[in-house]
Design a protein around this motif. Structure first.
Motif, PDB file in Angstrom:
ATOM      1  N   LEU A  67       0.851  -1.193   0.000  1.00 36.76           N
ATOM      2  CA  LEU A  67       0.000   0.000   0.000  1.00 36.76           C
ATOM      3  C   LEU A  67       0.885   1.241   0.000  1.00 36.76           C
ATOM      4  CD1 LEU A  67      -2.690  -1.008   2.673  1.00 36.76           C
ATOM      5  CD2 LEU A  67      -2.900  -1.142   0.185  1.00 36.76           C
ATOM      6  N   LYS A  68       1.009   1.878  -1.157  1.00 38.04           N
ATOM      7  CA  LYS A  68       1.858   3.066  -1.250  1.00 38.04           C
ATOM      8  C   LYS A  68       1.367   4.190  -0.339  1.00 38.04           C
ATOM      9  CE  LYS A  68       1.325   3.871  -5.613  1.00 38.04           C
ATOM     10  NZ  LYS A  68       0.287   2.850  -5.901  1.00 38.04           N
ATOM     11  N   ASN A  69       0.078   4.175  -0.040  1.00 35.00           N
ATOM     12  CA  ASN A  69      -0.515   5.267   0.737  1.00 35.00           C
ATOM     13  C   ASN A  69      -0.630   4.961   2.227  1.00 35.00           C
ATOM     14  OD1 ASN A  69      -1.264   7.252  -1.450  1.00 35.00           O
ATOM     15  ND2 ASN A  69      -2.270   5.409  -2.233  1.00 35.00           N
ATOM     16  N   HIS A  70      -0.133   3.805   2.643  1.00 35.38           N
ATOM     17  CA  HIS A  70      -0.281   3.417   4.042  1.00 35.38           C
ATOM     18  C   HIS A  70       0.428   4.393   4.980  1.00 35.38           C
ATOM     19  CE1 HIS A  70       0.306   0.795   7.658  1.00 35.38           C
ATOM     20  NE2 HIS A  70      -0.950   0.513   7.383  1.00 35.38           N
ATOM     21  N   ASP A  71       1.622   4.825   4.611  1.00 33.33           N
ATOM     22  CA  ASP A  71       2.377   5.734   5.473  1.00 33.33           C
ATOM     23  C   ASP A  71       1.738   7.109   5.579  1.00 33.33           C
ATOM     24  OD1 ASP A  71       4.248   3.804   6.024  1.00 33.33           O
ATOM     25  OD2 ASP A  71       5.709   4.509   4.557  1.00 33.33           O
ATOM     26  N   LYS A  72       0.815   7.428   4.672  1.00 35.85           N
ATOM     27  CA  LYS A  72       0.147   8.725   4.700  1.00 35.85           C
ATOM     28  C   LYS A  72      -0.996   8.767   5.723  1.00 35.85           C
ATOM     29  CE  LYS A  72       1.025   9.397  -0.253  1.00 35.85           C
ATOM     30  NZ  LYS A  72       0.384   9.615  -1.576  1.00 35.85           N
ATOM     31  N   LEU A  73      -1.383   7.613   6.245  1.00 35.87           N
ATOM     32  CA  LEU A  73      -2.528   7.553   7.148  1.00 35.87           C
ATOM     33  C   LEU A  73      -2.168   8.063   8.537  1.00 35.87           C
ATOM     34  CD1 LEU A  73      -3.899   3.992   6.265  1.00 35.87           C
ATOM     35  CD2 LEU A  73      -4.562   6.189   5.259  1.00 35.87           C
ATOM     36  N   TYR A  74      -3.155   8.613   9.227  1.00 34.92           N
ATOM     37  CA  TYR A  74      -2.971   8.891  10.645  1.00 34.92           C
ATOM     38  C   TYR A  74      -2.644   7.583  11.356  1.00 34.92           C
ATOM     39  CZ  TYR A  74      -5.130  13.474   9.872  1.00 34.92           C
ATOM     40  OH  TYR A  74      -5.408  14.741   9.422  1.00 34.92           O
ATOM     41  N   ASP A  75      -1.853   7.669  12.413  1.00 36.64           N
ATOM     42  CA  ASP A  75      -1.389   6.456  13.086  1.00 36.64           C
ATOM     43  C   ASP A  75      -2.530   5.565  13.544  1.00 36.64           C
ATOM     44  OD1 ASP A  75       1.248   7.106  12.682  1.00 36.64           O
ATOM     45  OD2 ASP A  75       1.568   7.951  14.688  1.00 36.64           O
ATOM     46  N   ILE A  76      -3.636   6.160  14.004  1.00 37.76           N
ATOM     47  CA  ILE A  76      -4.728   5.344  14.532  1.00 37.76           C
ATOM     48  C   ILE A  76      -5.395   4.498  13.449  1.00 37.76           C
ATOM     49  CG2 ILE A  76      -5.204   6.935  16.424  1.00 37.76           C
ATOM     50  CD1 ILE A  76      -7.711   7.839  14.904  1.00 37.76           C
ATOM     51  N   ALA A  77      -5.160   4.863  12.168  1.00 37.01           N
ATOM     52  CA  ALA A  77      -5.799   4.145  11.067  1.00 37.01           C
ATOM     53  C   ALA A  77      -4.898   3.070  10.453  1.00 37.01           C
ATOM     54  CB  ALA A  77      -6.225   5.125   9.977  1.00 37.01           C
ATOM     55  N   LYS A  78      -3.624   3.043  10.836  1.00 37.66           N
ATOM     56  CA  LYS A  78      -2.679   2.156  10.154  1.00 37.66           C
ATOM     57  C   LYS A  78      -2.875   0.679  10.506  1.00 37.66           C
ATOM     58  CE  LYS A  78       0.946   5.608   9.449  1.00 37.66           C
ATOM     59  NZ  LYS A  78       2.295   6.071   9.831  1.00 37.66           N
ATOM     60  N   ASP A  79      -3.191   0.372  11.732  1.00 35.13           N
ATOM     61  CA  ASP A  79      -3.367  -1.033  12.132  1.00 35.13           C
ATOM     62  C   ASP A  79      -4.321  -1.119  13.319  1.00 35.13           C
ATOM     63  OD1 ASP A  79      -3.025  -3.788  12.231  1.00 35.13           O
ATOM     64  OD2 ASP A  79      -1.161  -3.686  13.385  1.00 35.13           O
ATOM     65  N   PRO A  80      -5.570  -0.681  13.137  1.00 34.73           N
ATOM     66  CA  PRO A  80      -6.490  -0.577  14.278  1.00 34.73           C
ATOM     67  C   PRO A  80      -6.929  -1.911  14.867  1.00 34.73           C
ATOM     68  CG  PRO A  80      -7.621  -0.080  12.223  1.00 34.73           C
ATOM     69  CD  PRO A  80      -6.170  -0.175  11.895  1.00 34.73           C
ATOM     70  N   LEU A  81      -6.791  -3.008  14.124  1.00 38.03           N
ATOM     71  CA  LEU A  81      -7.203  -4.322  14.636  1.00 38.03           C
ATOM     72  C   LEU A  81      -6.030  -5.149  15.124  1.00 38.03           C
ATOM     73  CD1 LEU A  81      -9.764  -5.398  11.862  1.00 38.03           C
ATOM     74  CD2 LEU A  81     -10.193  -4.098  13.956  1.00 38.03           C
ATOM     75  N   GLY A  82      -4.812  -4.756  14.758  1.00 40.25           N
ATOM     76  CA  GLY A  82      -3.640  -5.567  15.036  1.00 40.25           C
ATOM     77  C   GLY A  82      -3.421  -6.588  13.931  1.00 40.25           C
ATOM     78  N   ASP A  83      -2.175  -7.006  13.755  1.00 37.17           N
ATOM     79  CA  ASP A  83      -1.799  -8.024  12.769  1.00 37.17           C
ATOM     80  C   ASP A  83      -2.174  -7.627  11.343  1.00 37.17           C
ATOM     81  OD1 ASP A  83      -0.784  -9.718  14.788  1.00 37.17           O
ATOM     82  OD2 ASP A  83      -2.794 -10.487  15.194  1.00 37.17           O
ATOM     83  N   ASN A  84      -2.339  -6.325  11.099  1.00 34.67           N
ATOM     84  CA  ASN A  84      -2.685  -5.809   9.764  1.00 34.67           C
ATOM     85  C   ASN A  84      -3.945  -6.451   9.184  1.00 34.67           C
ATOM     86  OD1 ASN A  84      -0.468  -4.001   9.566  1.00 34.67           O
ATOM     87  ND2 ASN A  84       0.870  -5.718   9.055  1.00 34.67           N
ATOM     88  N   LEU A  85      -4.901  -6.739  10.042  1.00 35.39           N
ATOM     89  CA  LEU A  85      -6.166  -7.345   9.596  1.00 35.39           C
ATOM     90  C   LEU A  85      -7.170  -6.311   9.104  1.00 35.39           C
ATOM     91  CD1 LEU A  85      -6.531 -10.083  12.334  1.00 35.39           C
ATOM     92  CD2 LEU A  85      -6.177 -10.467   9.886  1.00 35.39           C
TER      93      LEU A  85
END
Length: 342
Positions: free
Chosen positions: A106-124
């Protein structure tokens, strides 16, 4: 449950936005909320189909229906990706219905606010939008500076609260608890406090449209509500304000998820990445469809006033952990029914 099918050919625009590997035919089946589908078709689905020369099959319905379909077909998935609330997504993950997302793609993953990057854990799951929940109130009648003010004598007989079964209910109760100095996820203390003031509550609402009508009729002066409904209040001709309580704001988040073993992971990942792009998230925000999870999005003050927008606002959100919602909701309902609704 309904399905919408559409397909268009590749456009020259595609080469500029996605790598050549993306220009391959295929069919992607997505499961989404019914909300704003005309806007999503114009801003998200049609442009992506032009880029990938693929077909998107859109299935809509409420969360219960859509989750049931994913579970019923878990051995031979008919849905490739879905958007869900964080707690519904975690519930699906616990049943083995989801696969981790390859966030490195995901090229845009780093652009997300931190709370949105892995809110469920394990990148689910990856957050694509969220909303604040605070208190709308008649600024000519009262001043609201704390969640505790909802149960103050000044608002007795002129306040509505969300029912515990709604998405707004538990977060609002949690913030009332915070104001009381009790942040326990059992919500026992705020439920007890609400029960003690039950006669002062005009209604325990289940739809924000109820609130808009009650406010317009001047039957209530204040209520907790999601920011997505703010437009129904701020232009109603009355003196309305959005509170910024000392304890902060709460809210919710929606996430994109990948169904397990769907066989279409590559196309689904590219679609997610497109949706999370600055361009698409900006257009969705400007259309007042979703508040952006992409921190690069910049909108006018007028647009921002209708959204959950900006790093400071996002940092102020106190979101209930999805595992707490799943693990506690039956207990919350039992307490609510026995103490508040008795």
């Amino acid at each position: 449950m309904t399905a919408k099918r559409s397909r268009v050919g590749a456009a020259a625009l595609g080469a500029a936005l996605l790598p050549a590997a993306a220009l391959a035919e295929g069919t992607l089946t997505i499961s989404v909320y019914s909300f704003a589908q005309d806007e999503f078709q114009e801003i998200v689905y049609d442009p992506f189909m032009e880029i990938c020369d693929c077909e998107i099959v859109v299935e809509t319905g409420n969360s219960v229906e859509r989750l049931a379909k994913i579970e019923a077909n878990k051995d031979a998935p008919v849905i490739d990706m879905a958007v869900l609330s964080t707690h519904d997504a975690l519930g699906a993950a616990r049943k083995g219905l989801l696969a981790p997302i390859d966030v490195a793609s995901l090229k845009n993953h780093d652009k997300l606010y931190d709370i949105a990057k892995d809110p469920l854990g394990d990148n689910l799951g990856v957050g694509y939008t969220f909303y604040a929940t605070s208190i709308v109130y008649r600024s000519d009648k009262v001043t609201v500076e704390s969640w505790a003010d909802l149960l103050s004598p000044e608002l007795a007989g002129n306040v509505a609260l969300p029912d515990v079964t709604t998405n707004q209910g538990p977060p609002a109760l949690y913030m009332i608890g915070e104001a009381m100095g009790d942040a326990d996820y059992s919500l026992s203390a705020p439920i007890e406090e609400v029960a003690a003031h039950a006669d002062d509550i005009v209604t325990f609402y289940v739809r924000s449209s109820q609130l808009a009508q009650l406010m317009q009729q001047e039957e209530i002066w204040a209520a907790p509500v999601g920011r997505f409904a703010w437009g129904s209040f701020k232009d109603n001709g009355l003196s309305m304000a959005w509170a910024t309580p000392t304890e902060g704001q709460t809210g919710g988040m929606n996430v994109m998820v990948m169904t397990a073993n769907n066989g279409n992971e590559d196309l689904a990942t590219r679609f997610m990445d497109f949706w999370l792009s600055t361009e698409v998230q900006t257009k969705l925000a400007e259309a007042l469809v979703d508040s952006p999870a992409n921190a690069e999005v910049v909108v006018s003050d007028e647009i921002a006033d209708n959204l959950t927008y900006g790093a400071e606002t996002v940092a102020s959100l106190k979101l209930l952990p999805p595992d707490m919602i799943l693990d506690q909701r039956e207990t919350w309902l039992d307490q609510w029914n026995s103490k508040v609704m008795k």
